[in-house]
Write an enzyme that holds these catalytic residues in place. Structure first.
Site, mmCIF file in Angstrom:
data_model
loop_
_atom_site.group_PDB
_atom_site.id
_atom_site.type_symbol
_atom_site.label_atom_id
_atom_site.label_comp_id
_atom_site.label_asym_id
_atom_site.label_seq_id
_atom_site.Cartn_x
_atom_site.Cartn_y
_atom_site.Cartn_z
ATOM 1 N N TYR A 1 0.816 -1.213 0.000
ATOM 2 C CA TYR A 1 0.000 0.000 0.000
ATOM 3 C C TYR A 1 0.845 1.257 0.000
ATOM 4 O O TYR A 1 1.964 1.270 0.509
ATOM 5 C CB TYR A 1 -0.988 0.001 1.169
ATOM 6 N N ASP B 1 -2.011 -3.511 19.758
ATOM 7 C CA ASP B 1 -3.400 -3.468 19.295
ATOM 8 C C ASP B 1 -4.365 -3.987 20.354
ATOM 9 O O ASP B 1 -5.549 -3.673 20.331
ATOM 10 C CB ASP B 1 -3.537 -4.231 17.973
#
Ligand SMILES: Cc1cn([C@H]2C[C@H](O)[C@@H](COP(=O)(O)OP(=O)(O)O[C@H]3O[C@H](C)C(=O)[C@H](O)[C@H]3O)O2)c(=O)[nH]c1=O
Length: 179
Positions: free
Chosen positions: A130, A166
């Protein structure tokens, strides 16, 4: 390259033209001129990650002035990609867009700055590639909790593989939102 607006403001779904022949296939995975009608960003950094099945990375974003827009694509494997609108003045504030991106469907997702981004890997050895519109700035990194009830994202799994950072991410309603 087909560009489609979505039900979340400014999120664009892209489908490249793929040329198949007896050797395999060819496609332009990115062409600035062909996306310029809807994507005005200049991308300065390409990222690549590989994830096992059931790995969930997110929900991440960089804070201003290093907020990044991203153009996400899966080279091999598949992910459930999720983007959450953090922009307080947006009519889709707090809402999310999710879509399966895969090496098979070759679809790409454009996520503007001001969104949190995350994905669940649906297969082993899923390769993500990306583009980012700003450089990595560790001090600007922030995370929101993937399963925050106020975001009510249905990931389709209850116990993904997560990095420690996370597991400890912030809640949507209490974090200091600069967007
Ligand atoms: C993002 C990034 C990371 N790093 C280093 C920092 C760590 O030592 C190592 C792994 O980084 P991290 O655990 O943050 O990787 P992900 O969990 O895949 O993070 C990404 O996941 C979500 C889905 C995103 O959209 C962001 O691009 C990004 O936050 O690479 C770099 O050197 N440059 C970078 O641009």
């Amino acid at each position: 390259m087909i560009l489609e607006k979505t039900d979340i403001n400014d999120i664009i779904l892209l489908t490249p033209k793929v040329y198949y022949d007896s050797r395999g296939y060819f496609m332009e995975s990115y062409n600035e001129k062909k996306v310029a009608m809807l994507i005005k960003d200049r991308f300065v950094q390409d990222n690549e990650s590989v994830s096992h099945k059931n790995v969930l990375r997110g929900l991440h974003f960089q804070l201003p002035p290093h907020a990044q827009s991203k153009l996400i694509r899966v080279v091999k494997g598949s992910i459930l990609d999720v983007a959450v609108d953090l922009r307080k003045d947006s009519s889709t504030f707090g809402k999310h867009f999710k879509h399966v991106l895969s090496g098979e469907n070759k679809k790409q997702l454009y996520i503007p700055a001001g969104f949190a981004h995350g994905f669940l890997s649906l297969e082993d050895d899923t390769i993500l590639n990306y583009k980012c519109s700003d450089y990595y700035d560790a001090k600007s990194e922030a995370s929101l909790l993937w399963n925050d009830p106020d975001l009510s994202i249905d990931w389709g799994v209850l116990d993904p593989i997560l990095a420690e950072k996370d597991r400890m991410a912030e809640n949507f309603v209490t974090f200091e939102n600069p967007f």
